[in-house]
Design an enzyme around this catalytic site. Sequence first.
Site, PDB file in Angstrom:
ATOM      1  N   ARG A   6      10.282  -6.211  13.128  1.00 46.95           N
ATOM      2  CA  ARG A   6      11.451  -6.221  14.258  1.00 46.95           C
ATOM      3  C   ARG A   6      10.844  -6.560  15.276  1.00 46.95           C
ATOM      4  NH1 ARG A   6      13.497  -2.068  17.133  1.00 46.95           N
ATOM      5  NH2 ARG A   6      15.681  -2.138  17.841  1.00 46.95           N
ATOM      6  N   ARG A  57       1.387  -8.783  -4.758  1.00 41.81           N
ATOM      7  CA  ARG A  57      -0.342  -8.873  -4.991  1.00 41.81           C
ATOM      8  C   ARG A  57      -0.307 -10.313  -5.132  1.00 41.81           C
ATOM      9  NH1 ARG A  57      -1.380  -3.699  -3.570  1.00 41.81           N
ATOM     10  NH2 ARG A  57      -0.544  -2.156  -4.854  1.00 41.81           N
ATOM     11  N   ASP A 119      -2.145   5.016   2.232  1.00 38.39           N
ATOM     12  CA  ASP A 119      -3.435   5.508   1.900  1.00 38.39           C
ATOM     13  C   ASP A 119      -4.210   5.954   3.099  1.00 38.39           C
ATOM     14  OD1 ASP A 119      -2.592   4.699  -0.720  1.00 38.39           O
ATOM     15  OD2 ASP A 119      -3.867   3.181  -0.740  1.00 38.39           O
ATOM     16  N   GLY A 177       1.074  24.159   2.963  1.00 33.34           N
ATOM     17  CA  GLY A 177       0.203  25.393   2.921  1.00 33.34           C
ATOM     18  C   GLY A 177       0.055  25.762   1.305  1.00 33.34           C
ATOM     19  N   ALA A 178      -0.589  24.660   0.918  1.00 31.19           N
ATOM     20  CA  ALA A 178      -0.932  24.814  -0.745  1.00 31.19           C
ATOM     21  C   ALA A 178      -2.323  25.581  -0.635  1.00 31.19           C
ATOM     22  CB  ALA A 178      -1.329  23.231  -1.040  1.00 31.19           C
TER      23      ALA A 178
END
Length: 356
Positions: A6, A57, A119, A177-178
């Site tokens: 945009r 791809r 990623d 908070g893992a």
Amino acid sequence: MNAAIRAATLIGRSLGAEVFGIERGYRGLLEDAIVPLLPAEVAGILREGGTILGSARCKEFHQREVRDRARTVLANRGIDGLVVIGGNGSLTGALHLADPAEIGSGPKLAVAGVPASIDNDLGLTGLSIGVDTAMNTIVEACDKIADTATAHDRTFIVEVMGRDCGYLAMTSAIAVGADLALFPEAGKPEASIVDHIVDTVIAVRTRQAARRTRRVIIIKAEGVGIGVDRLKSQVDARLRERAPDADPSGIETRVTVLGHVVRGGRPSAFDRLLGSRLGNVAVRALAAGESHKMAAWMPPVDLPPEVGVRSLADPYCWIVDLEAVLRETENLLTGKSPLARWRAGVFDQIEDARLL
Ligand code: F6P
């Protein structure tokens, strides 16, 4: 990515350019799937996930003769500037497409990249489009998983995308908070990953008496080279050995693979802003006669002037050399860059401080 489309459309037009969209990336380019982009086409797209232009791809783009065909399509259309929104593969394709050695005496073509990949594995940009939305999705999913984990005193291993990069797993582990983050940059062998999980489960269960804190959440990056099923069975077996008196249904781990859920969805406010800003800077770079550059968001290092300059259009953005981006991306992925080493090392400090 729609925010970038945009912004590039509206700003490109305001600078006097005619703007077209290429559907399905390089694949669509080879098929001449090129559509005019007018303000009406980009109205209301900010809130839509993914890209209105589609994506595909296109492995053949590695071949020189395929790129020759793509350049002919562009030349026939009179297109002399290309904003390429994508990750490592798309930006590498852009560099070759506009390589003066390949163009020779053919019509001139300039390219400007916009980093987009959940990623966050691209060099010389602090963030790529999509990362923030993906992190928000992971946090929301883990908050939901935590309810079951807490109610049943369970351990969950949650796998998140990220290809070979552990950024999403690392950052979302902090945000959630893992209790543990597993990421490829740590370079740990399988046995030590299993031990680490088992130690974490036992430590959490023995140190925390309160029911609501007994759950264990482990976030695993997909790039860690051990599949979740194998990991689960090894961890469960080891837990049974180490805690033979524990209720087996409580100590057994559960696995959730978030997969493509993390890759889509309504973009966060930050991603809409980031896409708009990078789209703006990229199209302005083309209009100013630049090529082989990428619009970047606050590189996490000071850049020498031959590698990048701060954008005049937006002080938070930089215009960086595309070749340098791809070199740094390689260094990030192979763990050679100082940033990759810092990312991996900082987690030791985070674990020592029990922030996880
Ligand atoms: O690069 C983005 C990404 O979502 C990775 O995190 C993941 O490994 C891959 O793409 C998935 O690709 P595909 O949708 O082609 O399976």
